[in-house]
Design a protein around this motif. Structure first.
Motif, PDB file in Angstrom:
ATOM      1  N   HIS A 211       7.426  -2.307   8.895  1.00 38.55           N
ATOM      2  CA  HIS A 211       6.637  -2.180   7.577  1.00 38.55           C
ATOM      3  C   HIS A 211       6.460  -3.832   7.106  1.00 38.55           C
ATOM      4  CE1 HIS A 211       7.833   2.342   6.728  1.00 38.55           C
ATOM      5  NE2 HIS A 211       6.427   2.060   7.392  1.00 38.55           N
ATOM      6  N   LEU A 212       7.347  -4.657   7.303  1.00 42.20           N
ATOM      7  CA  LEU A 212       7.121  -6.079   6.819  1.00 42.20           C
ATOM      8  C   LEU A 212       6.176  -6.708   7.460  1.00 42.20           C
ATOM      9  CD1 LEU A 212      10.804  -6.993   5.980  1.00 42.20           C
ATOM     10  CD2 LEU A 212       8.952  -7.247   4.424  1.00 42.20           C
ATOM     11  N   LEU A 213       6.296  -6.724   8.841  1.00 44.39           N
ATOM     12  CA  LEU A 213       5.442  -7.350   9.965  1.00 44.39           C
ATOM     13  C   LEU A 213       3.989  -6.728   9.623  1.00 44.39           C
ATOM     14  CD1 LEU A 213       7.738  -7.465  12.905  1.00 44.39           C
ATOM     15  CD2 LEU A 213       6.843  -9.199  12.007  1.00 44.39           C
ATOM     16  N   ARG A 214       3.676  -5.233   9.552  1.00 48.61           N
ATOM     17  CA  ARG A 214       2.628  -4.685   9.426  1.00 48.61           C
ATOM     18  C   ARG A 214       1.729  -5.197   7.871  1.00 48.61           C
ATOM     19  NH1 ARG A 214      -1.908  -4.498  11.683  1.00 48.61           N
ATOM     20  NH2 ARG A 214      -3.411  -3.147  10.629  1.00 48.61           N
ATOM     21  N   ALA A 215       2.662  -5.137   6.915  1.00 53.66           N
ATOM     22  CA  ALA A 215       2.273  -5.620   5.760  1.00 53.66           C
ATOM     23  C   ALA A 215       1.594  -7.300   5.724  1.00 53.66           C
ATOM     24  CB  ALA A 215       3.332  -5.639   4.699  1.00 53.66           C
ATOM     25  N   ARG A 216       2.514  -8.021   6.402  1.00 53.86           N
ATOM     26  CA  ARG A 216       2.127  -9.476   6.468  1.00 53.86           C
ATOM     27  C   ARG A 216       0.744  -9.678   7.389  1.00 53.86           C
ATOM     28  NH1 ARG A 216       7.941 -10.439   7.327  1.00 53.86           N
ATOM     29  NH2 ARG A 216       8.673 -11.637   5.302  1.00 53.86           N
ATOM     30  N   THR A 217       0.541  -8.589   8.354  1.00 52.34           N
ATOM     31  CA  THR A 217      -0.613  -8.615   9.169  1.00 52.34           C
ATOM     32  C   THR A 217      -1.772  -8.072   8.356  1.00 52.34           C
ATOM     33  OG1 THR A 217       0.695  -8.152  11.255  1.00 52.34           O
ATOM     34  CG2 THR A 217      -1.623  -7.535  11.367  1.00 52.34           C
ATOM     35  N   LEU A 218      -1.508  -7.063   7.533  1.00 56.41           N
ATOM     36  CA  LEU A 218      -2.686  -6.619   6.567  1.00 56.41           C
ATOM     37  C   LEU A 218      -2.984  -7.695   5.727  1.00 56.41           C
ATOM     38  CD1 LEU A 218      -1.491  -3.091   5.718  1.00 56.41           C
ATOM     39  CD2 LEU A 218      -3.558  -3.647   6.759  1.00 56.41           C
ATOM     40  N   HIS A 224      -9.155 -11.738   2.469  1.00 59.46           N
ATOM     41  CA  HIS A 224     -10.772 -12.167   1.910  1.00 59.46           C
ATOM     42  C   HIS A 224     -11.157 -11.021   1.090  1.00 59.46           C
ATOM     43  CE1 HIS A 224     -11.107 -15.870   4.062  1.00 59.46           C
ATOM     44  NE2 HIS A 224     -10.873 -15.015   5.349  1.00 59.46           N
ATOM     45  N   GLU A 225     -10.252  -9.853   0.673  1.00 56.48           N
ATOM     46  CA  GLU A 225     -10.981  -8.726   0.058  1.00 56.48           C
ATOM     47  C   GLU A 225     -10.369  -8.951  -1.348  1.00 56.48           C
ATOM     48  OE1 GLU A 225     -10.049  -5.191   2.039  1.00 56.48           O
ATOM     49  OE2 GLU A 225     -10.810  -5.951   4.057  1.00 56.48           O
ATOM     50  N   PRO A 226     -11.180  -9.115  -2.350  1.00 57.74           N
ATOM     51  CA  PRO A 226     -10.544  -9.128  -3.726  1.00 57.74           C
ATOM     52  C   PRO A 226      -9.775  -8.116  -4.256  1.00 57.74           C
ATOM     53  CG  PRO A 226     -12.962  -9.622  -3.734  1.00 57.74           C
ATOM     54  CD  PRO A 226     -12.581  -8.953  -2.170  1.00 57.74           C
ATOM     55  N   GLU A 227     -10.031  -6.662  -3.808  1.00 59.15           N
ATOM     56  CA  GLU A 227      -9.157  -5.684  -4.302  1.00 59.15           C
ATOM     57  C   GLU A 227      -7.680  -5.457  -3.495  1.00 59.15           C
ATOM     58  OE1 GLU A 227     -11.635  -4.312  -0.768  1.00 59.15           O
ATOM     59  OE2 GLU A 227     -12.079  -5.589  -2.540  1.00 59.15           O
ATOM     60  N   LEU A 228      -7.621  -6.269  -2.460  1.00 60.04           N
ATOM     61  CA  LEU A 228      -6.274  -6.382  -1.767  1.00 60.04           C
ATOM     62  C   LEU A 228      -4.979  -6.903  -2.647  1.00 60.04           C
ATOM     63  CD1 LEU A 228      -4.742  -6.089   1.155  1.00 60.04           C
ATOM     64  CD2 LEU A 228      -4.970  -8.533   1.291  1.00 60.04           C
ATOM     65  N   GLY A 229      -4.068  -5.919  -2.738  1.00 60.09           N
ATOM     66  CA  GLY A 229      -3.008  -6.062  -3.514  1.00 60.09           C
ATOM     67  C   GLY A 229      -1.785  -5.018  -3.221  1.00 60.09           C
ATOM     68  N   PRO A 230      -0.603  -5.292  -3.492  1.00 57.54           N
ATOM     69  CA  PRO A 230       0.516  -4.404  -3.136  1.00 57.54           C
ATOM     70  C   PRO A 230       0.310  -2.839  -3.106  1.00 57.54           C
ATOM     71  CG  PRO A 230       1.322  -6.070  -4.732  1.00 57.54           C
ATOM     72  CD  PRO A 230      -0.314  -6.001  -4.878  1.00 57.54           C
ATOM     73  N   GLU A 231      -0.485  -2.488  -4.178  1.00 57.11           N
ATOM     74  CA  GLU A 231      -0.767  -0.971  -3.910  1.00 57.11           C
ATOM     75  C   GLU A 231      -1.635  -0.739  -2.811  1.00 57.11           C
ATOM     76  OE1 GLU A 231      -0.864  -2.990  -6.501  1.00 57.11           O
ATOM     77  OE2 GLU A 231       0.534  -2.400  -7.852  1.00 57.11           O
ATOM     78  N   GLN A 232      -2.628  -1.463  -2.557  1.00 54.99           N
ATOM     79  CA  GLN A 232      -3.554  -0.953  -1.474  1.00 54.99           C
ATOM     80  C   GLN A 232      -2.618  -1.336  -0.131  1.00 54.99           C
ATOM     81  OE1 GLN A 232      -4.335  -3.043  -3.856  1.00 54.99           O
ATOM     82  NE2 GLN A 232      -5.812  -1.665  -4.909  1.00 54.99           N
ATOM     83  N   ILE A 258       3.117 -13.963  -1.929  1.00 53.81           N
ATOM     84  CA  ILE A 258       2.402 -14.033  -0.711  1.00 53.81           C
ATOM     85  C   ILE A 258       0.979 -13.949  -0.624  1.00 53.81           C
ATOM     86  CG2 ILE A 258       2.411 -13.212   1.803  1.00 53.81           C
ATOM     87  CD1 ILE A 258       5.282 -12.435   1.358  1.00 53.81           C
ATOM     88  N   ILE A 259       0.495 -13.032  -1.178  1.00 53.32           N
ATOM     89  CA  ILE A 259      -0.955 -12.899  -1.320  1.00 53.32           C
ATOM     90  C   ILE A 259      -1.697 -14.146  -2.139  1.00 53.32           C
ATOM     91  CG2 ILE A 259      -2.874 -11.585  -2.302  1.00 53.32           C
ATOM     92  CD1 ILE A 259      -1.173  -8.917  -1.780  1.00 53.32           C
ATOM     93  N   CYS A 260      -1.058 -14.305  -3.391  1.00 51.05           N
ATOM     94  CA  CYS A 260      -1.582 -15.378  -3.845  1.00 51.05           C
ATOM     95  C   CYS A 260      -1.719 -16.877  -3.118  1.00 51.05           C
ATOM     96  CB  CYS A 260      -1.059 -15.719  -5.337  1.00 51.05           C
ATOM     97  SG  CYS A 260      -1.795 -16.672  -6.412  1.00 51.05           S
ATOM     98  N   THR A 261      -0.427 -17.166  -2.774  1.00 51.79           N
ATOM     99  CA  THR A 261      -0.203 -18.396  -1.734  1.00 51.79           C
ATOM    100  C   THR A 261      -1.324 -18.587  -0.677  1.00 51.79           C
ATOM    101  OG1 THR A 261       1.875 -18.551  -2.715  1.00 51.79           O
ATOM    102  CG2 THR A 261       1.378 -19.848  -0.596  1.00 51.79           C
TER     103      THR A 261
END
Length: 319
Positions: A211-218, A224-232, A258-261
């Motif tokens: 799950h960690l690896l797949r989350a990082r891949t996502l 580049h998608e503004p709606e990308l966040g932990p919930e998505q 991680i997303i912000c950075t």
């Protein structure tokens, strides 16, 4: 017990109706169309390992549609995996088409419409969603993707399915262990899917690491998608947001940071390059997923110790 249905036992005019009844029982409800001048012909051989249904299906070329009406008629929530044995087919779902040749696998989801361009022979494995979703990512980006299964873990999974169907069809003393085979089959197919989707780094990786690896891949693929966040991301992985936050916290990380950075570093890289010199700072920020210019400015200054304008000037002057 092995249940075999062949359309040859029906009158030509009744074959598609009989076929639809059996497909509904072993897979999910679908409507069928064929342009064969010889009439429809097919055979389904289905076995069950408790909750998992494994079917070997052979038929003339035809099109099967699991449309919105059929989705509503599906009593349970299933994930299905098909392994092509002979011929070439295709499955359309989630705006993609997977073209499959012998040994190829493909995942599809009964909760959304799909179209199956059927040809030849294949195995279809129907899993209750709960049997797979906690083992491997099964989001929209994983459906209707051609998964080569000729080697490695995927071949092991494909061979297991064929052997499982054959042995359960013989019904020679395997009835008592069928319930156990449900977990074995789900885990093996999940490993095969995870192997293809690059969610396993090492053979000993566990579900949390997947799950960690797949989350990082996502994050990398959809930054580049503004709606990308932990919930998505949690939704794509089929897990709860709470579980995802805890997962990153256990390795000393924050998924939000991680997303912000990642977005800030992408912006900084573009600000350094002459190729993007004519693009405004706001435009660059929006491309990298920020949707508020003031928030971007504050966040950039806090992270890099200077404004984005000064950061760009620093590298422009250095050239």
């Amino acid at each position: 017990m092995n249940k075999v249905i062949t359309t040859d036992q029906y009158h030509r005019d009744d074959r598609l109706l009989a076929w639809a009844d059996q497909v509904r029982a072993s897979c999910v409800p679908m409507v069928f169309r064929t342009e064969s001048n010889q009439g429809f012909r097919g055979e389904i051989s289905s076995v069950n390992t408790g909750e998992v249904c494994v079917s070997r299906i052979a038929a003339v070329d035809h099109i099967a549609a699991h449309d919105w009406e059929e989705v509503r008629r599906t009593a349970d929530d299933y994930l299905l995996v098909s392994i092509q044995v002979e011929g070439r087919g295709a499955i359309e779902q989630d705006a993609r088409t997977a073209f499959v040749a012998p040994t190829d696998m493909v995942l599809f989801d009964s909760s959304r419409n799909f179209v199956w361009h059927f040809s030849g022979t294949h195995y279809t494995i129907r899993f209750p969603r709960k049997a797979l979703q906690n083992l491997v990512p099964c989001g929209r980006q994983h459906t209707a993707v051609t998964i080569p299964a000729a080697t490695g873990l995927r071949k092991i999974a494909a061979d297991h399915i064929a052997t499982l169907h054959r042995e359960l069809s013989l019904d020679n003393g395997t009835v008592a262990c069928r319930a156990r085979l449900t977990d074995v089959t789900a885990n093996l197919v999940a490993l095969a899917l995870a192997d293809y989707f690059n969610t396993i780094a090492l053979p000993n990786s566990n579900v949390k690491e997947m799950h960690l690896l797949r989350a990082r891949t996502l994050i990398k693929d959809r930054i580049h998608e503004p709606e990308l966040g932990p919930e998505q991301i949690a939704d794509e992985l089929g897990v709860s947001s709470r579980y995802l936050y805890r997962l990153f916290a256990e390795v000393g990380e924050s998924i939000g940071e991680i997303i912000c950075t990642t977005r800030l570093n992408g912006c900084a890289e573009w600000l350094q390059q002459r190729a993007f010199a004519n693009r405004s700072i706001t435009d660059i920020a929006m491309v990298w997923g920020f949707n508020n210019a003031s928030h971007f400015s504050r966040t950039f200054r806090r992270h890099f110790g200077m404004s984005a304008r000064d950061y760009r000037a620093k590298y422009r002057d250095a050239v």
